[in-house]
Write a protein that holds these residues in place. Structure first.
Motif, PDB file in Angstrom:
ATOM      1  N   ARG A 169       0.871  -1.176   0.000  1.00 52.57           N
ATOM      2  CA  ARG A 169       0.000   0.000   0.000  1.00 52.57           C
ATOM      3  C   ARG A 169       0.906   1.224   0.000  1.00 52.57           C
ATOM      4  NH1 ARG A 169      -2.723   1.251   4.028  1.00 52.57           N
ATOM      5  NH2 ARG A 169      -4.428   2.293   2.926  1.00 52.57           N
ATOM      6  N   ALA A 192       0.782   4.075   2.583  1.00 47.10           N
ATOM      7  CA  ALA A 192       1.099   3.762   3.973  1.00 47.10           C
ATOM      8  C   ALA A 192       2.593   3.554   4.207  1.00 47.10           C
ATOM      9  CB  ALA A 192       0.340   2.509   4.402  1.00 47.10           C
ATOM     10  N   GLU A 193       3.405   3.623   3.158  1.00 53.98           N
ATOM     11  CA  GLU A 193       4.822   3.339   3.299  1.00 53.98           C
ATOM     12  C   GLU A 193       5.622   4.588   3.659  1.00 53.98           C
ATOM     13  OE1 GLU A 193       5.717   1.563  -0.446  1.00 53.98           O
ATOM     14  OE2 GLU A 193       5.275  -0.465   0.271  1.00 53.98           O
ATOM     15  N   GLU A 194       6.813   4.341   4.179  1.00 52.28           N
ATOM     16  CA  GLU A 194       7.704   5.445   4.515  1.00 52.28           C
ATOM     17  C   GLU A 194       8.232   6.103   3.231  1.00 52.28           C
ATOM     18  OE1 GLU A 194       8.344   6.553   7.506  1.00 52.28           O
ATOM     19  OE2 GLU A 194       7.134   4.991   8.501  1.00 52.28           O
ATOM     20  N   GLN A 206       8.742   4.616  -0.564  1.00 50.35           N
ATOM     21  CA  GLN A 206       8.039   5.174  -1.715  1.00 50.35           C
ATOM     22  C   GLN A 206       9.027   5.539  -2.823  1.00 50.35           C
ATOM     23  OE1 GLN A 206       5.894   8.416   0.084  1.00 50.35           O
ATOM     24  NE2 GLN A 206       4.028   7.203   0.342  1.00 50.35           N
TER      25      GLN A 206
END
Length: 295
Positions: free
Chosen positions: A143, A146-148, A152
Protein backbone atom coordinates in the motif's frame (compact mmCIF):
# COMPACT_ATOMS: atom_id res chain seq x y z
CA UNK A 1 16.65 -29.38 -20.38
CA UNK A 2 13.66 -27.23 -21.43
CA UNK A 3 13.91 -25.85 -24.94
CA UNK A 4 14.00 -22.05 -25.15
CA UNK A 5 12.25 -20.08 -27.87
CA UNK A 6 11.87 -16.49 -28.99
CA UNK A 7 8.15 -17.02 -29.50
CA UNK A 8 6.07 -15.32 -26.84
CA UNK A 9 2.63 -13.80 -26.42
CA UNK A 10 -0.59 -14.72 -28.20
CA UNK A 11 1.11 -16.63 -31.06
CA UNK A 12 2.91 -19.07 -28.76
CA UNK A 13 0.04 -21.64 -28.85
CA UNK A 14 0.42 -21.88 -32.65
CA UNK A 15 4.16 -22.47 -32.24
CA UNK A 16 3.44 -25.10 -29.61
CA UNK A 17 0.89 -26.84 -31.86
CA UNK A 18 3.13 -26.91 -34.94
CA UNK A 19 6.14 -28.03 -32.91
CA UNK A 20 4.26 -31.21 -31.98
CA UNK A 21 3.28 -32.09 -35.56
CA UNK A 22 5.09 -34.96 -37.30
CA UNK A 23 3.54 -34.51 -40.75
CA UNK A 24 5.53 -32.60 -43.34
CA UNK A 25 2.46 -30.62 -44.45
CA UNK A 26 -0.09 -29.23 -42.02
CA UNK A 27 -3.26 -27.53 -43.29
CA UNK A 28 -5.29 -25.50 -40.79
CA UNK A 29 -8.46 -23.57 -41.42
CA UNK A 30 -8.65 -20.00 -40.18
CA UNK A 31 -11.20 -21.16 -37.61
CA UNK A 32 -8.83 -23.88 -36.35
CA UNK A 33 -5.97 -21.38 -36.05
CA UNK A 34 -8.18 -19.05 -34.02
CA UNK A 35 -9.23 -21.94 -31.80
CA UNK A 36 -5.58 -22.79 -31.20
CA UNK A 37 -4.76 -19.15 -30.39
CA UNK A 38 -8.03 -18.60 -28.46
CA UNK A 39 -8.18 -15.15 -30.11
CA UNK A 40 -9.45 -13.81 -33.42
CA UNK A 41 -6.88 -13.18 -36.13
CA UNK A 42 -6.51 -9.52 -37.18
CA UNK A 43 -8.30 -8.30 -40.30
CA UNK A 44 -5.00 -8.07 -42.18
CA UNK A 45 -4.58 -11.86 -41.84
CA UNK A 46 -7.72 -12.24 -43.95
CA UNK A 47 -6.70 -9.85 -46.73
CA UNK A 48 -2.94 -9.32 -46.85
CA UNK A 49 -0.42 -11.88 -48.13
CA UNK A 50 2.49 -10.18 -46.36
CA UNK A 51 0.89 -10.98 -42.97
CA UNK A 52 1.68 -14.63 -43.71
CA UNK A 53 5.18 -13.86 -44.98
CA UNK A 54 8.06 -16.03 -43.78
CA UNK A 55 9.89 -13.16 -42.12
CA UNK A 56 10.67 -12.22 -38.55
CA UNK A 57 10.37 -8.44 -38.98
CA UNK A 58 8.73 -6.34 -36.29
CA UNK A 59 5.57 -5.92 -38.31
CA UNK A 60 5.19 -9.65 -38.89
CA UNK A 61 6.33 -11.06 -35.54
CA UNK A 62 3.63 -13.75 -35.79
CA UNK A 63 5.80 -15.52 -38.38
CA UNK A 64 8.18 -16.54 -35.60
CA UNK A 65 5.47 -18.96 -34.44
CA UNK A 66 5.82 -21.18 -37.50
CA UNK A 67 9.45 -20.42 -38.36
CA UNK A 68 10.69 -21.32 -34.87
CA UNK A 69 8.59 -24.50 -35.06
CA UNK A 70 10.41 -25.47 -38.27
CA UNK A 71 7.64 -24.60 -40.74
CA UNK A 72 7.04 -22.03 -43.44
CA UNK A 73 3.75 -20.89 -44.93
CA UNK A 74 3.36 -22.36 -48.41
CA UNK A 75 -0.18 -21.37 -49.43
CA UNK A 76 -2.92 -19.14 -48.04
CA UNK A 77 -6.58 -19.20 -49.03
CA UNK A 78 -7.96 -16.12 -47.31
CA UNK A 79 -10.69 -16.87 -44.81
CA UNK A 80 -10.39 -20.60 -45.55
CA UNK A 81 -7.07 -22.28 -44.83
CA UNK A 82 -3.31 -21.98 -44.46
CA UNK A 83 -0.83 -24.66 -45.51
CA UNK A 84 2.36 -24.97 -43.44
CA UNK A 85 5.30 -27.00 -44.79
CA UNK A 86 7.99 -28.42 -42.52
CA UNK A 87 11.53 -27.46 -43.49
CA UNK A 88 14.87 -27.87 -41.76
CA UNK A 89 16.53 -24.92 -40.11
CA UNK A 90 19.34 -25.33 -42.63
CA UNK A 91 16.88 -24.77 -45.49
CA UNK A 92 15.32 -21.83 -43.69
CA UNK A 93 18.75 -20.31 -43.16
CA UNK A 94 19.69 -20.82 -46.82
CA UNK A 95 16.36 -19.34 -47.89
CA UNK A 96 16.89 -16.37 -45.60
CA UNK A 97 20.43 -15.81 -46.90
CA UNK A 98 19.16 -15.96 -50.48
CA UNK A 99 16.46 -13.40 -49.70
CA UNK A 100 19.00 -11.15 -47.98
CA UNK A 101 21.30 -11.25 -51.01
CA UNK A 102 18.41 -10.49 -53.36
CA UNK A 103 17.30 -7.61 -51.17
CA UNK A 104 20.79 -6.14 -51.05
CA UNK A 105 21.16 -6.48 -54.81
CA UNK A 106 18.09 -4.24 -55.22
CA UNK A 107 19.33 -1.59 -52.78
CA UNK A 108 17.13 -2.53 -49.84
CA UNK A 109 19.82 -2.74 -47.15
CA UNK A 110 18.08 -0.07 -45.12
CA UNK A 111 14.81 -1.98 -45.18
CA UNK A 112 16.51 -5.06 -43.73
CA UNK A 113 18.12 -3.02 -40.96
CA UNK A 114 14.78 -1.40 -40.03
CA UNK A 115 13.04 -4.77 -39.91
CA UNK A 116 15.68 -6.11 -37.51
CA UNK A 117 15.41 -2.99 -35.35
CA UNK A 118 11.64 -3.40 -35.14
CA UNK A 119 11.96 -7.07 -34.24
CA UNK A 120 14.49 -6.20 -31.50
CA UNK A 121 12.11 -3.51 -30.23
CA UNK A 122 9.26 -5.99 -29.84
CA UNK A 123 11.55 -8.39 -28.02
CA UNK A 124 12.58 -5.63 -25.60
CA UNK A 125 8.95 -4.60 -25.08
CA UNK A 126 7.97 -8.18 -24.28
CA UNK A 127 10.77 -8.47 -21.74
CA UNK A 128 9.79 -5.15 -20.18
CA UNK A 129 6.11 -6.12 -19.85
CA UNK A 130 7.07 -9.47 -18.33
CA UNK A 131 9.25 -7.66 -15.79
CA UNK A 132 6.42 -5.27 -14.88
CA UNK A 133 3.97 -8.14 -14.51
CA UNK A 134 6.39 -9.91 -12.18
CA UNK A 135 6.72 -6.71 -10.15
CA UNK A 136 2.92 -6.55 -9.71
CA UNK A 137 2.75 -10.17 -8.59
CA UNK A 138 5.55 -9.79 -6.05
CA UNK A 139 4.25 -6.49 -4.68
CA UNK A 140 0.48 -7.04 -4.70
CA UNK A 141 0.41 -6.66 -0.92
CA UNK A 142 1.93 -3.17 -0.90
CA UNK A 143 0.00 0.00 0.00
CA UNK A 144 2.03 2.89 -1.36
CA UNK A 145 0.32 5.60 0.73
CA UNK A 146 1.10 3.76 3.97
CA UNK A 147 4.82 3.34 3.30
CA UNK A 148 7.70 5.45 4.51
CA UNK A 149 9.19 8.11 2.24
CA UNK A 150 12.31 6.06 1.48
CA UNK A 151 10.19 3.03 0.55
CA UNK A 152 8.04 5.17 -1.72
CA UNK A 153 11.17 6.50 -3.39
CA UNK A 154 12.48 2.97 -3.95
CA UNK A 155 9.16 1.91 -5.53
CA UNK A 156 9.08 4.88 -7.91
CA UNK A 157 12.75 4.41 -8.78
CA UNK A 158 12.09 0.74 -9.57
CA UNK A 159 9.21 1.74 -11.83
CA UNK A 160 11.35 4.29 -13.61
CA UNK A 161 14.05 1.71 -14.30
CA UNK A 162 11.53 -0.82 -15.59
CA UNK A 163 9.56 1.60 -17.76
CA UNK A 164 12.59 3.27 -19.32
CA UNK A 165 11.57 5.51 -22.21
CA UNK A 166 7.93 4.44 -22.19
CA UNK A 167 6.93 7.39 -24.41
CA UNK A 168 9.20 6.11 -27.17
CA UNK A 169 7.75 2.62 -26.73
CA UNK A 170 4.22 3.97 -27.10
CA UNK A 171 5.16 5.93 -30.21
CA UNK A 172 6.75 2.90 -31.88
CA UNK A 173 3.73 0.77 -31.04
CA UNK A 174 1.50 3.48 -32.51
CA UNK A 175 3.56 3.39 -35.70
CA UNK A 176 2.78 -0.33 -35.96
CA UNK A 177 -0.93 0.47 -35.59
CA UNK A 178 -0.63 2.76 -38.61
CA UNK A 179 0.78 -0.14 -40.61
CA UNK A 180 -1.99 -2.44 -39.34
CA UNK A 181 -4.58 0.10 -40.50
CA UNK A 182 -3.05 0.66 -43.95
CA UNK A 183 -2.48 -3.00 -44.79
CA UNK A 184 -6.14 -3.56 -44.01
CA UNK A 185 -7.03 -1.15 -46.81
CA UNK A 186 -4.23 -1.44 -49.37
CA UNK A 187 -1.87 -4.03 -50.80
CA UNK A 188 1.47 -2.44 -49.88
CA UNK A 189 4.55 -4.66 -50.39
CA UNK A 190 6.75 -3.15 -47.64
CA UNK A 191 6.72 -0.33 -45.12
CA UNK A 192 10.31 -0.63 -43.91
CA UNK A 193 12.08 1.60 -46.39
CA UNK A 194 9.67 4.55 -46.38
CA UNK A 195 8.73 5.13 -42.73
CA UNK A 196 10.52 8.17 -41.30
CA UNK A 197 10.56 9.38 -37.70
CA UNK A 198 10.52 13.18 -37.79
CA UNK A 199 10.80 13.65 -34.02
CA UNK A 200 9.91 11.82 -30.80
CA UNK A 201 6.16 11.97 -31.52
CA UNK A 202 5.91 12.12 -35.32
CA UNK A 203 6.22 9.49 -38.04
CA UNK A 204 5.63 9.97 -41.76
CA UNK A 205 4.88 7.36 -44.41
CA UNK A 206 5.27 7.54 -48.17
CA UNK A 207 4.12 4.22 -49.61
CA UNK A 208 3.22 2.77 -52.99
CA UNK A 209 0.63 0.01 -53.49
CA UNK A 210 1.11 -2.89 -55.85
CA UNK A 211 -1.19 -1.02 -58.27
CA UNK A 212 1.20 1.94 -58.25
CA UNK A 213 -0.94 4.26 -56.09
CA UNK A 214 0.86 6.57 -53.69
CA UNK A 215 -0.29 6.64 -50.05
CA UNK A 216 0.88 9.43 -47.73
CA UNK A 217 0.40 9.45 -43.97
CA UNK A 218 1.54 11.31 -40.87
CA UNK A 219 1.28 10.03 -37.30
CA UNK A 220 1.22 12.46 -34.34
CA UNK A 221 1.07 11.04 -30.80
CA UNK A 222 1.05 14.34 -28.86
CA UNK A 223 -1.29 15.04 -25.96
CA UNK A 224 -2.77 18.59 -26.22
CA UNK A 225 -1.12 21.00 -23.79
CA UNK A 226 -4.32 23.04 -23.39
CA UNK A 227 -7.85 21.88 -22.49
CA UNK A 228 -9.28 22.80 -25.91
CA UNK A 229 -6.26 23.39 -28.14
CA UNK A 230 -2.58 22.68 -28.68
CA UNK A 231 0.24 24.65 -27.10
CA UNK A 232 2.17 27.09 -29.32
CA UNK A 233 5.00 24.63 -30.01
CA UNK A 234 2.56 21.77 -30.67
CA UNK A 235 0.47 23.97 -32.96
CA UNK A 236 3.53 24.90 -35.00
CA UNK A 237 4.40 21.25 -35.51
CA UNK A 238 0.83 20.37 -36.46
CA UNK A 239 0.55 23.17 -39.01
CA UNK A 240 3.87 22.09 -40.51
CA UNK A 241 2.51 18.54 -40.88
CA UNK A 242 -0.67 19.84 -42.51
CA UNK A 243 1.25 21.96 -45.02
CA UNK A 244 3.54 19.06 -45.89
CA UNK A 245 0.61 16.71 -46.56
CA UNK A 246 -1.19 19.34 -48.63
CA UNK A 247 1.87 20.08 -50.75
CA UNK A 248 2.18 16.53 -52.12
CA UNK A 249 0.09 14.57 -54.60
CA UNK A 250 -1.18 11.13 -53.60
CA UNK A 251 -3.99 8.67 -54.19
CA UNK A 252 -4.88 8.86 -50.48
CA UNK A 253 -3.65 10.91 -47.50
CA UNK A 254 -4.05 10.23 -43.78
CA UNK A 255 -3.36 12.09 -40.56
CA UNK A 256 -3.21 9.67 -37.62
CA UNK A 257 -3.58 10.62 -33.94
CA UNK A 258 -3.73 8.52 -30.78
CA UNK A 259 -5.67 10.74 -28.36
CA UNK A 260 -9.43 11.35 -28.44
CA UNK A 261 -8.94 15.00 -27.45
CA UNK A 262 -6.40 15.49 -30.26
CA UNK A 263 -8.86 13.94 -32.72
CA UNK A 264 -11.67 16.26 -31.61
CA UNK A 265 -9.50 19.41 -31.67
CA UNK A 266 -8.19 18.70 -35.16
CA UNK A 267 -11.69 17.89 -36.41
CA UNK A 268 -13.25 21.01 -34.89
CA UNK A 269 -10.51 23.64 -35.34
CA UNK A 270 -8.16 22.51 -38.12
CA UNK A 271 -10.42 20.79 -40.65
CA UNK A 272 -9.80 23.53 -43.21
CA UNK A 273 -6.04 22.86 -43.14
CA UNK A 274 -6.67 19.15 -43.79
CA UNK A 275 -9.21 19.46 -46.60
CA UNK A 276 -9.42 16.17 -48.49
CA UNK A 277 -7.27 14.32 -45.93
CA UNK A 278 -8.62 11.53 -43.70
CA UNK A 279 -8.26 12.05 -39.95
CA UNK A 280 -7.84 8.73 -38.11
CA UNK A 281 -7.90 7.92 -34.38
CA UNK A 282 -5.87 4.87 -33.35
CA UNK A 283 -6.41 2.21 -32.18
CA UNK A 284 -10.19 2.79 -32.29
CA UNK A 285 -10.28 3.09 -36.10
CA UNK A 286 -9.08 -0.50 -36.49
CA UNK A 287 -12.51 -1.71 -35.33
CA UNK A 288 -14.82 1.26 -35.88
CA UNK A 289 -15.00 3.30 -39.09
CA UNK A 290 -16.59 6.27 -37.29
CA UNK A 291 -13.07 7.20 -36.15
CA UNK A 292 -12.02 7.73 -39.77
CA UNK A 293 -13.22 11.13 -40.98
CA UNK A 294 -12.40 12.70 -44.33
CA UNK A 295 -12.11 16.44 -43.71
Amino acid sequence: MMETTLVQGKYFPLFNYLKRQEERRVVLTFEEIEQILTVTLPRSAYTYHAWWGNTRSGTYVQAAAWLEAGFRVDEVQFGKSVEFVKVSREILTKKKNKVVKEEMSTNKERALNVEQEEFDFFQRMTAKMDLIQTFFVHNSHRRFAAEELQEQFDVVRSWKRMLGNIEQDMNLLASQLVIEFLIGKYDIPSFSADKTQQDSSTFTYDETTTEGNRILATLRTVIPALPNDFGPHQKGGMLHDFRTLNSKQAYAKYFFVTEVLTFKIVQQKYAQQLSGISLVLLPQALDDEKWVVKL
